[in-house]
Design a protein around this motif. Structure first.
Motif, mmCIF file in Angstrom:
data_model
loop_
_atom_site.group_PDB
_atom_site.id
_atom_site.type_symbol
_atom_site.label_atom_id
_atom_site.label_comp_id
_atom_site.label_asym_id
_atom_site.label_seq_id
_atom_site.Cartn_x
_atom_site.Cartn_y
_atom_site.Cartn_z
ATOM 1 N N TYR A 100 12.164 -44.294 25.875
ATOM 2 C CA TYR A 100 11.898 -42.888 25.784
ATOM 3 C C TYR A 100 13.077 -43.147 24.523
ATOM 4 O O TYR A 100 12.599 -42.581 23.708
ATOM 5 N N LEU A 101 13.575 -42.989 24.584
ATOM 6 C CA LEU A 101 14.819 -42.911 23.344
ATOM 7 C C LEU A 101 14.572 -43.278 22.059
ATOM 8 O O LEU A 101 14.453 -42.573 20.615
ATOM 9 N N ALA A 102 13.878 -44.665 21.769
ATOM 10 C CA ALA A 102 13.361 -45.248 21.374
ATOM 11 C C ALA A 102 11.771 -44.564 20.112
ATOM 12 O O ALA A 102 12.523 -44.381 19.403
ATOM 13 N N LEU A 103 11.318 -44.362 20.989
ATOM 14 C CA LEU A 103 10.686 -43.836 21.404
ATOM 15 C C LEU A 103 10.380 -41.719 20.499
ATOM 16 O O LEU A 103 8.897 -41.778 19.152
ATOM 17 N N VAL A 104 11.862 -41.829 20.531
ATOM 18 C CA VAL A 104 11.816 -40.676 20.264
ATOM 19 C C VAL A 104 12.686 -40.642 18.330
ATOM 20 O O VAL A 104 12.209 -39.772 17.353
ATOM 21 N N ILE A 105 13.807 -40.831 18.319
ATOM 22 C CA ILE A 105 14.499 -41.793 17.656
ATOM 23 C C ILE A 105 13.722 -42.389 16.485
ATOM 24 O O ILE A 105 13.856 -42.286 15.349
ATOM 25 N N VAL A 106 13.266 -43.525 16.756
ATOM 26 C CA VAL A 106 12.411 -43.757 15.272
ATOM 27 C C VAL A 106 11.518 -43.184 14.705
ATOM 28 O O VAL A 106 11.719 -42.945 13.554
ATOM 29 N N PRO A 107 10.259 -42.954 14.835
ATOM 30 C CA PRO A 107 9.444 -41.515 14.223
ATOM 31 C C PRO A 107 10.213 -40.067 13.735
ATOM 32 O O PRO A 107 10.323 -40.093 12.615
ATOM 33 N N VAL A 108 11.160 -40.009 14.424
ATOM 34 C CA VAL A 108 12.022 -38.346 13.974
ATOM 35 C C VAL A 108 12.940 -39.635 12.640
ATOM 36 O O VAL A 108 13.044 -38.638 11.859
ATOM 37 N N LEU A 109 13.848 -40.583 12.588
ATOM 38 C CA LEU A 109 14.095 -41.334 11.477
ATOM 39 C C LEU A 109 13.655 -41.409 10.070
ATOM 40 O O LEU A 109 13.447 -41.360 9.032
ATOM 41 N N ASP A 145 16.221 -47.228 6.208
ATOM 42 C CA ASP A 145 15.904 -47.988 6.773
ATOM 43 C C ASP A 145 16.402 -48.339 8.001
ATOM 44 O O ASP A 145 15.493 -49.593 8.951
ATOM 45 N N ILE A 146 16.880 -47.578 8.444
ATOM 46 C CA ILE A 146 17.156 -47.348 9.691
ATOM 47 C C ILE A 146 16.255 -47.428 10.535
ATOM 48 O O ILE A 146 16.586 -47.820 11.646
ATOM 49 N N HIS A 147 14.736 -46.984 10.170
ATOM 50 C CA HIS A 147 14.292 -46.108 11.407
ATOM 51 C C HIS A 147 13.051 -47.665 11.333
ATOM 52 O O HIS A 147 12.676 -48.297 12.511
ATOM 53 N N GLY A 148 13.199 -48.916 10.059
ATOM 54 C CA GLY A 148 12.473 -49.494 10.119
ATOM 55 C C GLY A 148 13.193 -51.478 11.438
ATOM 56 O O GLY A 148 13.243 -51.299 12.179
ATOM 57 N N ILE A 149 14.845 -50.796 11.059
ATOM 58 C CA ILE A 149 15.504 -52.115 12.165
ATOM 59 C C ILE A 149 14.908 -51.965 13.076
ATOM 60 O O ILE A 149 15.021 -52.313 14.636
ATOM 61 N N LEU A 150 14.855 -49.900 13.882
ATOM 62 C CA LEU A 150 15.015 -50.091 15.127
ATOM 63 C C LEU A 150 13.506 -49.641 15.528
ATOM 64 O O LEU A 150 13.368 -49.304 16.596
ATOM 65 N N ALA A 151 12.275 -50.015 14.587
ATOM 66 C CA ALA A 151 11.246 -50.498 15.157
ATOM 67 C C ALA A 151 11.445 -51.519 15.877
ATOM 68 O O ALA A 151 10.314 -51.710 16.758
ATOM 69 N N TRP A 152 12.024 -52.417 14.976
ATOM 70 C CA TRP A 152 12.192 -53.888 15.781
ATOM 71 C C TRP A 152 12.605 -53.437 17.317
ATOM 72 O O TRP A 152 11.852 -54.352 18.247
#
Length: 182
Positions: A100-109, A145-152
């Motif tokens: 859930y945290l990643a599903l919020v943070i990645v798109p927001v970034l 850049d963080i968006h791309g890393i956290l997508a992984w």
């Protein structure tokens, strides 16, 4: 498919139809995002948000909306707990929390990065989302850049989630996977 006997000790109550719909809609949108993200051109200074980049922004906007709905639904409609050991319950809670945290943070970034480029993120190409960073913001650009890393990282968490579901189905045979199947 064999129906489950609700009187059986192996019966595990499932999620409601709305929760299942939102879960599988998130799965579909995430799969689309990864395909689009891997095939779209690299983003550089002066890149115009058209073609696959526009699709990535649009699917991302839909993903934000569906994830928000999913979180609201989950908070207001708690499913019956799965009958699993305290260890598996803890692992499940941690994994789901991180998902859930990643599903919020990645798109927001990604949204903040788009804002810093002066791109408007719109739900269904109509409803504009507010900018999350000013145009030209170096912080907004770094968030890309963080968006791309956290997508992984999100992809790894999805892999763990799928592995856990398959472990319940194939090893434990406890009916937990069936809770989210249509």
């Amino acid at each position: 498919m064999q129906s489950l006997d609700t009187n059986s000790p192996r019966y595990v109550p499932g999620y409601d139809g709305v929760a299942k719909l939102l879960h599988w809609l998130v799965v579909l949108l995430i799969a689309a995002q990864f395909v689009i993200g891997w095939t779209m051109p690299d983003i550089h200074k002066g890149t115009v948000p058209d073609g696959l980049i526009a699709w990535h922004l649009g699917v991302g906007a839909a993903l934000v909306a569906v994830v928000v709905l999913r979180i609201v639904w989950r908070v207001t409609h708690r499913p019956a707990p799965a009958p699993v050991s305290p260890f598996f319950s803890a692992v499940s809670h941690i994994t789901h929390g991180l998902l859930y945290l990643a599903l919020v943070i990645v798109p927001v970034l990604g949204w903040a990065n788009a804002s810093s480029r002066g791109w408007t993120v719109k739900l269904f190409g109509v409803l504009p989302y507010p900018a999350l960073s000013p145009v030209g913001s170096s912080v907004g650009h770094a968030m890309g850049d963080i968006h791309g890393i956290l997508a992984w990282v999100l992809l790894v968490l999805i892999g763990l989630h799928v592995a856990g579901a398959l472990f319940h189905r194939l090893v434990l045979k406890d009916g937990v996977l069936q809770r989210m199947l249509p």
